[in-house]
Design a protein around this motif. Structure first.
Motif, mmCIF file in Angstrom:
data_model
loop_
_atom_site.group_PDB
_atom_site.id
_atom_site.type_symbol
_atom_site.label_atom_id
_atom_site.label_comp_id
_atom_site.label_asym_id
_atom_site.label_seq_id
_atom_site.Cartn_x
_atom_site.Cartn_y
_atom_site.Cartn_z
ATOM 1 N N ARG A 131 0.537 -1.639 -0.507
ATOM 2 C CA ARG A 131 0.245 0.449 -0.256
ATOM 3 C C ARG A 131 0.992 1.545 -0.297
ATOM 4 O O ARG A 131 0.724 2.266 0.032
ATOM 5 N N HIS A 132 2.231 1.348 0.422
ATOM 6 C CA HIS A 132 3.083 2.322 -0.202
ATOM 7 C C HIS A 132 2.720 2.748 -1.407
ATOM 8 O O HIS A 132 3.439 1.970 -2.336
ATOM 9 N N PRO A 133 2.864 4.217 -1.719
ATOM 10 C CA PRO A 133 2.564 5.306 -2.605
ATOM 11 C C PRO A 133 4.224 4.326 -3.357
ATOM 12 O O PRO A 133 5.019 4.913 -3.087
ATOM 13 N N VAL A 134 4.178 4.471 -4.976
ATOM 14 C CA VAL A 134 5.537 4.085 -5.906
ATOM 15 C C VAL A 134 4.817 4.540 -6.470
ATOM 16 O O VAL A 134 4.174 5.113 -7.554
ATOM 17 N N PRO A 135 5.925 5.682 -7.321
ATOM 18 C CA PRO A 135 5.525 6.518 -8.377
ATOM 19 C C PRO A 135 4.999 5.619 -10.015
ATOM 20 O O PRO A 135 5.330 4.704 -10.203
ATOM 21 N N PRO A 136 3.886 6.822 -10.605
ATOM 22 C CA PRO A 136 3.749 5.107 -11.812
ATOM 23 C C PRO A 136 4.842 4.688 -12.730
ATOM 24 O O PRO A 136 4.289 3.437 -13.128
ATOM 25 N N ASP A 137 5.886 5.430 -13.134
ATOM 26 C CA ASP A 137 6.637 5.399 -14.131
ATOM 27 C C ASP A 137 7.435 4.075 -12.932
ATOM 28 O O ASP A 137 7.962 2.678 -14.380
#
Length: 189
Positions: free
Chosen positions: A104-110
């Protein structure tokens, strides 16, 4: 971990194990360095800092989840696929809590797109729902219901949110049966 084995992959794996033990939110470079038997500064040769480490652990966890969930439903459909998917989800959430939090940790979309693991999890969810003959937009609504039900239950269980003197396994199985019933009768909703 011996110094000669200090690689980015080994560090990320060790960090994921550490997160399972102490919690993803408590994962630090200092804790990883101590676990690895090196000084904090030694990690920077392999890891770009705490944010990079957490993103890498998240990506590792997403890949592991995609593999496990895909294996759970392989060759199955309908109720048996749903039960296998749900039970695997719960086992992962309870057995690997740091990794679960990392998913659930935000990861950059790229970075997400480059790995494809988040997309594989979504694909597994949609594959599961094909056994219920759901098409869009119903399939998207059903994926959201599936995820929120399994995540909500798992998160509450992991954090001690269920205090009633009643079997959690019984409640889990009833929740899965309720999902099955809802998915089977989706057009009636």
């Amino acid at each position: 971990m011996p110094r000669e084995r200090l690689t980015p992959d080994a560090l990320v794996s060790a960090a994921a194990d550490l997160a399972d033990e102490i919690g993803f939110d408590h994962l630090t470079l200092s804790a990883l360095a101590k676990r690895s038997g090196v000084r904090d500064a030694s990690l920077y040769t392999h890891i770009g800092g705490l944010a990079d480490l957490r993103e890498r652990v998240a990506m590792l966890a997403l890949g592991e989840w995609a593999d496990a969930l895909g294996e759970a439903i392989a060759g199955r459909s309908g109720h048996t696929a749903l039960t296998a998917f749900a039970d695997t989800y719960r086992t992962l959430a309870m057995g690997r809590p740091g990794r679960y939090a990392a998913t659930r940790h935000p990861v950059p979309p790229d970075r997400l797109a480059a790995s494809g693991d988040a997309a594989r999890i979504i694909d597994v969810c949609y594959a599961l729902l094909r056994g219920y003959d759901l098409s869009e937009p119903d399939a998207t609504d059903a994926v959201r219901l599936l995820r929120s039900t399994l995540h909500g239950f798992s998160d509450l269980e992991a954090t001690g949110g269920f205090t009633a003197d009643h079997s959690l396994d019984t409640s889990w199985h009833r929740a899965v049966e309720a999902l099955h019933h809802t998915l089977t009768h989706w057009s009636d909703i």
